[in-house]
Structure formats: C-alpha cells, structure tokens
Design a protein around this motif. Structure first.
Motif, short mmCIF file in Angstrom:
data_model
loop_
_atom_site.label_atom_id
_atom_site.label_comp_id
_atom_site.label_asym_id
_atom_site.label_seq_id
_atom_site.Cartn_x
_atom_site.Cartn_y
_atom_site.Cartn_z
N GLY A 70 66.14 60.67 60.09
CA GLY A 70 65.08 60.61 59.11
C GLY A 70 63.92 59.78 59.61
O GLY A 70 63.77 59.53 60.81
N TYR A 71 63.10 59.36 58.68
CA TYR A 71 61.83 58.71 58.99
C TYR A 71 61.99 57.51 59.91
O TYR A 71 61.30 57.40 60.92
CB TYR A 71 61.14 58.28 57.68
N THR A 72 62.89 56.60 59.60
CA THR A 72 62.98 55.37 60.39
C THR A 72 63.65 55.58 61.74
O THR A 72 63.40 54.80 62.67
CB THR A 72 63.72 54.25 59.63
N ALA A 73 64.48 56.59 61.89
CA ALA A 73 65.22 56.81 63.13
C ALA A 73 64.29 56.95 64.34
O ALA A 73 64.67 56.57 65.46
CB ALA A 73 66.12 58.03 63.01
N LYS A 74 63.10 57.45 64.13
CA LYS A 74 62.14 57.63 65.22
C LYS A 74 61.13 56.49 65.31
O LYS A 74 60.20 56.56 66.10
CB LYS A 74 61.41 58.96 65.04
N ARG A 75 61.32 55.45 64.49
CA ARG A 75 60.35 54.35 64.41
C ARG A 75 61.03 52.99 64.49
O ARG A 75 60.67 52.06 63.80
CB ARG A 75 59.55 54.48 63.11
N LEU A 76 62.04 52.88 65.32
CA LEU A 76 62.82 51.64 65.46
C LEU A 76 62.18 50.70 66.45
O LEU A 76 61.51 51.14 67.39
CB LEU A 76 64.24 51.99 65.90
N PRO A 77 62.40 49.40 66.29
CA PRO A 77 63.16 48.76 65.23
C PRO A 77 62.34 48.63 63.95
O PRO A 77 61.12 48.74 63.96
CB PRO A 77 63.49 47.37 65.80
N VAL A 78 63.03 48.37 62.86
CA VAL A 78 62.39 48.14 61.57
C VAL A 78 62.76 46.73 61.10
O VAL A 78 63.79 46.20 61.47
CB VAL A 78 62.82 49.18 60.51
N VAL A 79 61.86 46.15 60.30
CA VAL A 79 62.12 44.82 59.72
C VAL A 79 61.83 44.88 58.23
O VAL A 79 60.93 45.60 57.78
CB VAL A 79 61.28 43.70 60.38
N ILE A 80 62.59 44.12 57.47
CA ILE A 80 62.34 44.03 56.03
C ILE A 80 61.16 43.10 55.80
O ILE A 80 61.14 41.97 56.28
CB ILE A 80 63.58 43.49 55.29
N VAL A 81 60.16 43.60 55.07
CA VAL A 81 59.00 42.78 54.76
C VAL A 81 58.91 42.44 53.28
O VAL A 81 58.12 41.58 52.88
CB VAL A 81 57.69 43.44 55.24
N TRP A 82 59.72 43.11 52.45
CA TRP A 82 59.76 42.81 51.01
C TRP A 82 61.04 43.39 50.44
O TRP A 82 61.51 44.44 50.87
CB TRP A 82 58.56 43.45 50.30
#
Length: 99
Positions: free
Chosen positions: A42-54
């Motif tokens: 999905g969306y995040t799989a191609k945009r790693l890494p991800v961080v929680i901002v809220w």
C-alpha cells in the motif's frame, strides 16, 4: 500498551515528505513497526521509512475511525497545523471550508 482498549489515530510522515493517516487497534508501536517492515502493501510500503508525527488515543474504536476519516479529508496545511498543535490555524482552516 499493545493490549489497551480502544484505538489510536495517527499521522505518519513518509520518506518522501507525504503524510499517511491511519488507525491502530493493537498498539501504536506495533503498527509503526508493521509499516516500517512493509508488512502490508500500500501507500507507505513504497515510502519507507515512516515516522509518527501525531497520534491520539480513543477509548471507542468507532470514534477513532470517525476521526481518521475526518483527518484524511483535510488539506496538507490543516494536517500540519494539527501536527504542530496550532489550534488557531486549525480554526482558520475550518472557516475556509472545513478542509
């Protein structure tokens, strides 16, 4: 934390600078790990890494889902106001049409 009642709504900042809004019923840290491990396509799989901002916790899953859907409809500027905790800007965006 993984066994608590309710759910979290969260915003992730992806490696490309975009935002992803989601909810987690089985713990926020677990869900972040699932995103960063590419557990789901999905969306995040191609945009790693991800961080929680809220994030915010809700006792009722239906409340969390309602807030998740609401935030997903917001403009980038309004999401960034929420992330900053700038409630004046949130109100200003709401007066301009809700998004």
């Amino acid at each position: 934390m993984d066994n608590e009642d309710g759910a979290h709504v969260y915003i992730l900042r992806c490696s490309d600078g975009s935002y992803y809004v989601g909810s987690a019923r089985r713990g926020l840290e677990r869900r972040l790990s699932e995103h960063n491990n590419g557990t789901y396509e999905g969306y995040t799989a191609k945009r790693l890494p991800v961080v929680i901002v809220w994030s915010e916790h809700f006792l009722n899953i239906t409340d969390a889902i309602a807030v998740e859907r609401q935030i997903k409809g917001w403009s980038r500027a309004k999401k960034e106001a929420l992330i900053r905790g700038d409630f004046g800007a949130l109100r200003a965006h709401a007066k301009r049409g809700g998004k």
